[in-house]
Design a protein around this motif. Structure first.
Motif, PDB file in Angstrom:
ATOM      1  N   ALA A 198       0.814  -1.214   0.000  1.00 48.46           N
ATOM      2  CA  ALA A 198       0.000   0.000   0.000  1.00 48.46           C
ATOM      3  C   ALA A 198       0.852   1.271   0.000  1.00 48.46           C
ATOM      4  CB  ALA A 198      -0.942  -0.002   1.209  1.00 48.46           C
ATOM      5  N   ASP A 199       1.901   1.312   0.811  1.00 49.00           N
ATOM      6  CA  ASP A 199       2.736   2.510   0.865  1.00 49.00           C
ATOM      7  C   ASP A 199       3.461   2.745  -0.452  1.00 49.00           C
ATOM      8  OD1 ASP A 199       2.164   3.303   3.517  1.00 49.00           O
ATOM      9  OD2 ASP A 199       3.531   1.792   4.294  1.00 49.00           O
ATOM     10  N   ALA A 200       4.023   1.673  -1.020  1.00 50.83           N
ATOM     11  CA  ALA A 200       4.732   1.804  -2.297  1.00 50.83           C
ATOM     12  C   ALA A 200       3.771   2.206  -3.406  1.00 50.83           C
ATOM     13  CB  ALA A 200       5.424   0.488  -2.646  1.00 50.83           C
ATOM     14  N   LEU A 201       2.558   1.667  -3.367  1.00 51.66           N
ATOM     15  CA  LEU A 201       1.575   2.010  -4.377  1.00 51.66           C
ATOM     16  C   LEU A 201       1.182   3.482  -4.279  1.00 51.66           C
ATOM     17  CD1 LEU A 201      -0.344   1.240  -6.660  1.00 51.66           C
ATOM     18  CD2 LEU A 201      -1.995   0.491  -4.930  1.00 51.66           C
ATOM     19  N   LEU A 202       0.967   3.974  -3.070  1.00 53.06           N
ATOM     20  CA  LEU A 202       0.589   5.380  -2.915  1.00 53.06           C
ATOM     21  C   LEU A 202       1.723   6.298  -3.366  1.00 53.06           C
ATOM     22  CD1 LEU A 202      -1.514   7.412  -2.063  1.00 53.06           C
ATOM     23  CD2 LEU A 202      -0.654   7.252   0.283  1.00 53.06           C
ATOM     24  N   ASP A 203       2.971   5.930  -3.058  1.00 55.90           N
ATOM     25  CA  ASP A 203       4.102   6.720  -3.545  1.00 55.90           C
ATOM     26  C   ASP A 203       4.093   6.787  -5.069  1.00 55.90           C
ATOM     27  OD1 ASP A 203       5.020   7.228  -0.999  1.00 55.90           O
ATOM     28  OD2 ASP A 203       6.527   5.627  -1.006  1.00 55.90           O
ATOM     29  N   HIS A 204       3.811   5.646  -5.697  1.00 50.49           N
ATOM     30  CA  HIS A 204       3.740   5.594  -7.158  1.00 50.49           C
ATOM     31  C   HIS A 204       2.623   6.500  -7.684  1.00 50.49           C
ATOM     32  CE1 HIS A 204       3.912   3.742 -11.184  1.00 50.49           C
ATOM     33  NE2 HIS A 204       2.596   3.839 -11.146  1.00 50.49           N
ATOM     34  N   VAL A 205       1.473   6.451  -7.044  1.00 51.28           N
ATOM     35  CA  VAL A 205       0.334   7.258  -7.481  1.00 51.28           C
ATOM     36  C   VAL A 205       0.656   8.740  -7.364  1.00 51.28           C
ATOM     37  CG1 VAL A 205      -2.049   7.897  -6.924  1.00 51.28           C
ATOM     38  CG2 VAL A 205      -1.389   5.487  -7.014  1.00 51.28           C
ATOM     39  N   TYR A 206       1.282   9.145  -6.282  1.00 49.20           N
ATOM     40  CA  TYR A 206       1.643  10.556  -6.133  1.00 49.20           C
ATOM     41  C   TYR A 206       2.625  10.991  -7.229  1.00 49.20           C
ATOM     42  CZ  TYR A 206      -0.713  11.352  -1.649  1.00 49.20           C
ATOM     43  OH  TYR A 206      -1.661  11.526  -0.666  1.00 49.20           O
TER      44      TYR A 206
END
Length: 342
Positions: A198-206
């Motif tokens: 989840a954290d890596a995915l949110l970083d990617h989305v940002y």
């Protein structure tokens, strides 16, 4: 779309572009990815309003051009048929009472950890059946309350990204997939490459949001607004691995301002729960989730107050209660060939 339906649409929308048979092939591949994409929310910007206008315009052009994937029209506003909720046949994993977005993400991750999470072979296809809200008074922007018309779309996308397919005038049409030019990307190979943390995915989305803004970070609120919308676009029209879907819920729960509502219903009247965020201070963007299987069920964007957006060519006036986008995922699965539904 039959000639009679085209005539009906033209009568209701005389300003629309005349029917062009040659546009069918050009627009077929763009219909779902562009016409049903969530509006790009930008605060107080002409760029934002123009994107909303373009979204409606592309769908209008597609309809007038006679692109039919599947039609399912109901003038009463009642659900059409009784399709099974995606994933309903699975044995649910109940972590306990879900009270907020974090609980939902945790429950989805717990279930994903104990169930098969098979990924498709490169030669397999993602099949998705989606229903979109329509209105005889226009598309999206003129909709208040239940839609008096619905458009049902079926699409197939190869896992390796080489081909896609739709139904046109009752016939399966397979075409080579167009290049990934839309933002955010939502082609199937790209989705399968996203992080399952989840954290890596949110970083990617940002990072995606920042790239859309020319590499610059927007204000915290605008950046969070768009991050929510990007993840929702990722979840549409695809059979996603359960671990990736759970990571998306986890990323959503980490976005400031995301709220949870325990009672909701999708465009077909199926019960669900909602993750939502108030975008630009007036638009409630919703993601509807199956509370038993944690599968994505659909989206809705509804104005919670009157608003005026300034565009390049005109101002867009939005009234409280106006629905700017509404759709539901009826089925999503992996199949062996285009045209196969189970």
């Amino acid at each position: 779309m039959s000639t009679d339906e085209i005539t009906t649409f033209r009568d209701a929308r005389p300003e629309a572009t005349p029917y062009d048979p040659g546009a069918r092939a050009r627009l077929r591949a763009r219909l779902v990815d562009e016409a049903t994409a969530a509006p790009h929310a930008r605060p107080l910007g002409r760029r934002s309003a123009r994107r909303r206008f373009v979204t409606v315009g592309v769908l209008t052009a597609a309809l007038v051009a006679g692109i039919t994937v599947v039609q399912n029209i109901d003038l009463s506003g009642r659900p059409t048929g009784n399709p099974a909720t995606p994933g309903e046949s699975r044995r649910p994993f109940l972590l306990g009472p879900v009270a907020n977005a974090e609980d939902l993400a945790q429950a989805a991750a717990q279930q994903a950890a104990v169930e098969p999470d098979a990924r498709p072979r490169p030669d397999q296809w993602s099949y998705a059946k989606t229903v979109l809200a329509m209105s005889s008074k226009g598309t999206g922007g003129s909709l208040f309350g239940p839609p008096d018309r619905r458009l049902t779309v079926e699409q197939w996308r190869r896992a390796d990204g080489k081909q896609s397919a739709t139904i046109e005038e009752g016939k399966l049409q397979i075409q080579n997939a167009a290049g990934a030019g839309a933002s955010p990307r939502s082609d199937y190979p790209y989705l399968l490459s996203l992080p399952e943390d989840a954290d890596a995915l949110l970083d990617h989305v940002y990072k995606v949001v920042d790239e859309e803004n020319g590499g610059e970070k927007e204000s915290g609120t605008a950046r969070a607004d768009r991050a929510f919308q990007v993840i929702e676009i990722y979840m549409r029209d695809s059979a996603l691995p359960s671990k990736l879907r759970a990571a998306m819920y986890g990323a959503l729960a980490r976005i400031p301002g995301v709220q949870y509502e325990a009672k909701a219903a999708d465009i077909q009247g199926r019960p669900g729960v909602t993750l939502y965020r108030i975008v630009e201070g007036y638009l409630r963007d919703e993601i509807i989730v199956n509370p038993k299987t944690y599968e994505y069920m659909g989206f809705r964007s509804i104005a919670v107050k009157d608003h005026v957006s300034t565009g390049l060519d005109m101002d867009l006036h939005t009234k409280k209660g106006q629905i700017l986008g509404w759709g539901g995922l009826l089925k999503a699965t992996i199949v062996d060939r285009a045209g196969q539904r189970a």
